[in-house]
Motif scaffolding. Structure first.
Motif, short mmCIF file in Angstrom:
data_model
loop_
_atom_site.label_atom_id
_atom_site.label_comp_id
_atom_site.label_asym_id
_atom_site.label_seq_id
_atom_site.Cartn_x
_atom_site.Cartn_y
_atom_site.Cartn_z
N VAL A 436 0.84 -1.20 0.00
CA VAL A 436 0.00 0.00 0.00
C VAL A 436 0.88 1.25 0.00
O VAL A 436 2.07 1.20 0.26
CB VAL A 436 -0.97 0.02 1.21
N SER A 438 0.98 4.03 1.94
CA SER A 438 1.54 4.63 3.15
C SER A 438 1.14 3.83 4.37
O SER A 438 0.00 3.37 4.48
CB SER A 438 1.06 6.08 3.29
N GLY A 439 2.10 3.65 5.27
CA GLY A 439 1.82 2.92 6.50
C GLY A 439 1.52 3.81 7.66
O GLY A 439 0.77 3.45 8.57
N VAL A 443 -1.23 10.49 3.18
CA VAL A 443 -1.20 10.83 1.76
C VAL A 443 -0.79 12.29 1.55
O VAL A 443 0.09 12.59 0.74
CB VAL A 443 -2.58 10.54 1.12
N MET A 451 -2.80 7.89 -5.69
CA MET A 451 -4.03 7.26 -5.16
C MET A 451 -4.72 6.41 -6.22
O MET A 451 -5.24 5.35 -5.92
CB MET A 451 -4.98 8.34 -4.62
N GLN A 463 -14.58 7.28 -1.33
CA GLN A 463 -13.79 8.01 -0.33
C GLN A 463 -14.18 9.49 -0.33
O GLN A 463 -14.26 10.14 0.72
CB GLN A 463 -12.29 7.86 -0.62
N VAL A 481 -5.06 14.82 0.15
CA VAL A 481 -5.48 13.41 0.15
C VAL A 481 -6.10 12.97 -1.18
O VAL A 481 -5.52 12.18 -1.90
CB VAL A 481 -6.43 13.05 1.32
N GLY B 142 -9.53 0.47 2.01
CA GLY B 142 -8.51 -0.13 2.86
C GLY B 142 -7.47 -0.84 2.01
O GLY B 142 -7.35 -0.57 0.81
N ASN B 148 -1.82 0.50 7.28
CA ASN B 148 -2.19 1.19 6.05
C ASN B 148 -2.91 2.49 6.38
O ASN B 148 -3.90 2.49 7.09
CB ASN B 148 -3.12 0.28 5.23
N VAL B 149 -2.41 3.60 5.88
CA VAL B 149 -3.12 4.87 6.03
C VAL B 149 -3.31 5.54 4.67
O VAL B 149 -3.25 6.75 4.56
CB VAL B 149 -2.43 5.85 7.01
N SER B 150 -3.54 4.71 3.64
CA SER B 150 -3.70 5.26 2.30
C SER B 150 -5.15 5.67 2.07
O SER B 150 -5.98 4.85 1.74
CB SER B 150 -3.30 4.21 1.26
N GLY B 151 -5.44 6.94 2.25
CA GLY B 151 -6.77 7.44 1.94
C GLY B 151 -7.76 7.26 3.07
O GLY B 151 -7.41 6.90 4.19
N PHE B 152 -9.04 7.54 2.77
CA PHE B 152 -10.08 7.53 3.79
C PHE B 152 -10.45 6.10 4.18
O PHE B 152 -10.34 5.17 3.39
CB PHE B 152 -11.31 8.30 3.30
#
Lengths: 503, 318
Positions: A436, A438-439, A443, A451, A463, A481, B142, B148-152
């Protein structure tokens, strides 16, 4: 072209289409007057130095020039700022310590900057419910220092914990070495008082285990300031660890260290932390703090197990066995708290240690399946070499969370282009390995353009809906984001950009 | 897993969807009220369907399970029992409670397992969701990694949403290792003192007079924990806790359980340190504040403008 360069160009072209023009000076004057009336003269700043200073955070990205900067001291003041922003059609950017690494706190479109550093009180420690109520400006480590004598601590421990704020942790869903066993920030937030973009105050979540309604608290954590501003936070407090054992394993290659990590997880052990450092960063750290790290090892694995006394002995022995079966050349077990503290000091000051090698660095953040660590690391070294950059790897291996550090000297002509090109390839390699974007860094503006490499248009559309349910006008931290094109209202909020700030 | 569900279809995102998910999306379609049926074990939560919806069932089967990654990708129609049986072969389990229902049902309802202190909350266990939107499109949120913090955060939005925002098709869950030893104990001592004394209990239940404690982990640690607890009061090993005295589930701040016990005249079983109470009467949970209700209403309107997803159910009414 740099990532931000391409974002800026995109925004610029759209702004031209919308007829964005120069904001009249008197508009700013009226805005500042309204804000000063609501707060006080000295807590609303609008001088050139302040505005320029706040155009950056800890990332390599530079935003536009900030609008007025406010230093509220209460929920009511944040509410007043939000309403004034709405009246004036301006965006609002919350800001904590400015340690973010993805450009999440940089201003786009001359927004009002809401600096929450003066809201820094620990309001209550509620041992019956095992929560602490804090204001967003409380520093992460200060909270833990306050709790430790009571037998508790706040589990998320990002490397910046000496300076970063709880509000920033909430915005970014921050991690840290010990999140392997304890979970990231989202698992430690029980309730949030937030000021929504329309100025309403809402309590999200609750101290009970299954609050009614949608999990708006869970959605708010990690939303990077785009859903509103948290003004009070109920954090879960965690009992201090009864017993801890810290091991330092040395390997000839980083591949052996990575395979050991996979082996430990596959064995059913969930250590408190599993951190890997490659030879270059280990040498730099050792020169910096003298923690006794082996400078000649190809990589070291810092493993920590905690919990009950018998279990940690069993797990530590097993970790040593797994390490040796993957070629560990040396296994050192910290003899006491002082030695453990020294080993951790080495790990947590790694980013300071690199100043001896190069003046600038770009810290990346992706996650890959743990079984892909060795493969992706090999690609990271190859990518850096091809772009003639020095790369160092120090990362949360147990989570598969890579943190390649690209070192450079910003004065060198054209080097930033190479840094960004290498970064782009590292992100692609991580995604290709099933990872993915970012951990834990988020963003922000850094990963916006990626994205749509991870999500389909329909995924991003949903989203965007989530975001608009909180912020129909898209005025909270506008331009972050969501990739450009998915949130046209963001562009509306950026209409008041003074020409030239995107250059 | 059927051969059919192995076929993967590219829909543009990095996650390729199985044929079963695509078929489910066609079944859900874009028109008319629908409700997803799982095991009907929590069918009444949030209210019964108001209009007669078309009933659909989510794909079942374990799509992918990597024990060494501690993640499992599984169809929402799979029973929790089947999932946990497959995981237990590799010494693991999920955080979902097994009450005879499905994975999708457990995620949509969002109630935690009795032993939540060990397994963690459901909302923290769902790494990725794939659902069919009100427009009949396949949407994922997700990611497949444990961090994971990619997006909402669409997964957290879906957990506990009672299927009112989309029809859950597939999830990726994190798994946890099973403990070496599990032992129940019983005590007449003060449950709050017992809970404070213990370092890592998996569950502490109290009916107003007796306390049941679940201790898990390596054998010597369980012995040591039992020893610590017996400093508060005598402990007897037992088979397990009694059945729930009633079907009603309360959610209280754990610090309010003392007062709850004083006020409650019905039989109850309370989870100390957690705040869940099982009893015979319905909890009066009040209503959301206007500000929170406004966000809820906008969310529903944005995700399901025609109100076709699980009509009649409301996550705010529990």
């Amino acid at each position: 072209m740099s990532v931000l360069g391409s974002i800026n160009r995109n925004i610029k072209s759209r702004l031209a289409g919308l007829g964005a023009g120069q904001l009249a000076e008197s508009d700013d004057d009226r805005l500042v007057a309204d804000l000063r009336h609501a707060l006080s003269d000295d807590r609303v700043r609008f001088d050139g130095a302040e505005r320029s200073l706040l155009s950056k955070d800890a990332s390599v990205y530079r935003g536009g020039v900030a609008g007025p900067t406010c230093f509220p001291i209460s929920t009511q003041e944040v509410q007043a700022i939000m309403r004034i922003a709405a009246d004036h059609g301006r965006g609002v950017v919350p800001r904590g310590a400015g340690t973010g690494l993805s450009g999440g706190a940089i201003p786009l479109g001359a927004p009002i900057v809401v600096a929450l550093t003066k809201m820094n009180q620990i309001l209550d420690v509620d041992l019956d419910n095992r929560v602490a109520w804090v204001e967003p400006g409380v520093i992460n480590l200060d909270l833990t220092r306050h709790l430790v004598p009571l037998g508790f601590h706040f589990a998320p421990d990002p490397s910046s914990q000496q300076v970063c704020t709880i509000g920033g942790n909430v915005a970014n869903n921050s991690g840290g070495p010990h999140c392997l066993a304890y979970g990231v920030t989202n698992a430690h937030i029980e309730a949030l008082e937030v000021v929504l973009p329309d100025g309403e105050v809402a309590m999200l979540g609750g101290l009970d285990p299954e609050p009614a309604g949608l999990d708006l608290r869970g959605v708010f954590v990690g939303s990077e300031g785009t859903l509103g501003i948290a003004t009070r936070v109920a954090v879960r407090i965690t009992k201090n660890r009864p017993a801890v054992k810290t091991l330092l394993l040395s390997f000839e290659t980083i591949g052996d260290a990575a395979d050991t990590v996979s082996g430990i997880i596959a064995d059913g052990i969930v250590p408190a932390a599993l951190e890997v450092m490659d030879q270059r960063i280990t040498e730099a750290v050792e020169n910096y703090v003298g923690a006794g790290y082996p400078k000649d090892a190809g990589a070291v694995l810092l493993a920590e197990v905690d919990g009950l006394a018998a279990g940690i002995e069993i797990d530590a022995r097993r970790i040593e066995e797994i390490g040796r079966s993957h070629g560990a050349t040396q296994v050192r077990i910290a003899a006491d708290d002082a030695e453990r503290a020294l080993l951790w000091k080495g790990r947590k000051t790694a980013f300071g240690a690199i100043a001896q090698i190069a003046p600038d660095y770009y810290l990346h953040d992706t996650v890959v399946p743990r079984s892909e660590l060795a493969n992706v690391l090999a690609q990271v070294y190859e990518i850096a070499e091809r772009h003639e950059l020095i790369v160092m790897n120090v990362f949360h291996a147990g989570d598969g969370n890579l943190h390649p550090l690209l070192l450079f000297d910003g004065r060198e002509e054209g080097v930033l282009e190479r840094v960004h090109a290498a970064g782009r390839e590292i992100v692609e390699a991580s995604l290709d390995a099933g990872g993915v974007l970012s951990g834990e860094h988020g963003v922000g503006v850094e990963k916006q353009a990626y994205m749509n490499r991870m999500f389909s248009d329909d995924d991003l559309d949903h989203q965007d809906r989530l975001r608009r349910a909180f912020d129909p006008g898209c005025r909270a931290n506008p331009g972050k984001v969501m990739p450009i094109g998915h949130s046209c209202a963001d562009i509306q909020a950026l209409r008041s950009v003074p020409t030239g700030v995107w250059g | 897993m059927t051969e059919q569900s192995r076929a993967l279809v590219d829909t543009g995102s990095r996650l390729t969807h199985g044929r079963a998910v695509i078929d489910f999306a066609e079944e859900v379609g874009a028109e008319g009220p629908i409700a997803v049926v799982g095991g009907r074990t929590r069918w009444e939560v949030g209210g019964l369907p108001t209009v007669e919806p078309r009933l659909v069932s989510a794909p079942s089967g374990i799509v992918d399970y990597k024990p060494e990654e501690m993640v499992a990708r599984v169809g929402a129609g799979t029973t929790v029992g089947e999932l946990n049986a497959a995981l237990s072969q590799h010494g693991q389990r999920s955080a979902l409670p097994d009450r005879g229902g499905t994975v999708g049902g457990a995620v949509a309802v969002g109630e935690n397992d009795r032993d939540v202190l060990r397994w963690g909350a459901v909302r923290n266990a769902v790494l990725q969701v794939t659902y069919v939107s009100a427009e009949g499109k396949v949407v994922s949120g997700g990611g497949p990694t444990v961090k994971n913090v990619s997006g909402f955060d669409l997964p957290r939005l879906v957990v506990g949403s009672l299927g009112t925002l989309g029809a859950l098709a597939e999830v990726i869950l994190r798994t946890n290792p099973l403990p070496a030893v599990s032992r129940w104990f019983r005590s007449q001592a003060n449950p709050f003192d017992l809970y404070d004394q213990l370092l890592a209990p998996s569950c502490v239940l109290w009916d107003g007079s007796t306390t049941w404690i679940l201790l898990e982990g390596y054998g010597p640690d369980v012995d040591a924990e039992a020893g610590r607890a017996s400093e508060v009061g005598a402990l007897t090993e037992t088979e397990g806790p009694p059945d729930a005295p009633g079907p009603r589930r309360w959610s209280l701040p754990p610090g309010e359980l003392r007062r709850f016990a004083l006020d409650c005249s019905e039989p109850f079983l309370a989870s100390i340190g957690v705040g869940t109470v099982l009893t015979t009467v319905v909890q009066d949970r009040g209503s959301s504040s206007p500000a929170v209700a406004a966000v809820h209403d906008r969310m529903k309107l944005l995700f399901d403008p025609s109100g076709r997803m699980n009509p009649g159910r409301n996550p705010e009414v529990r």
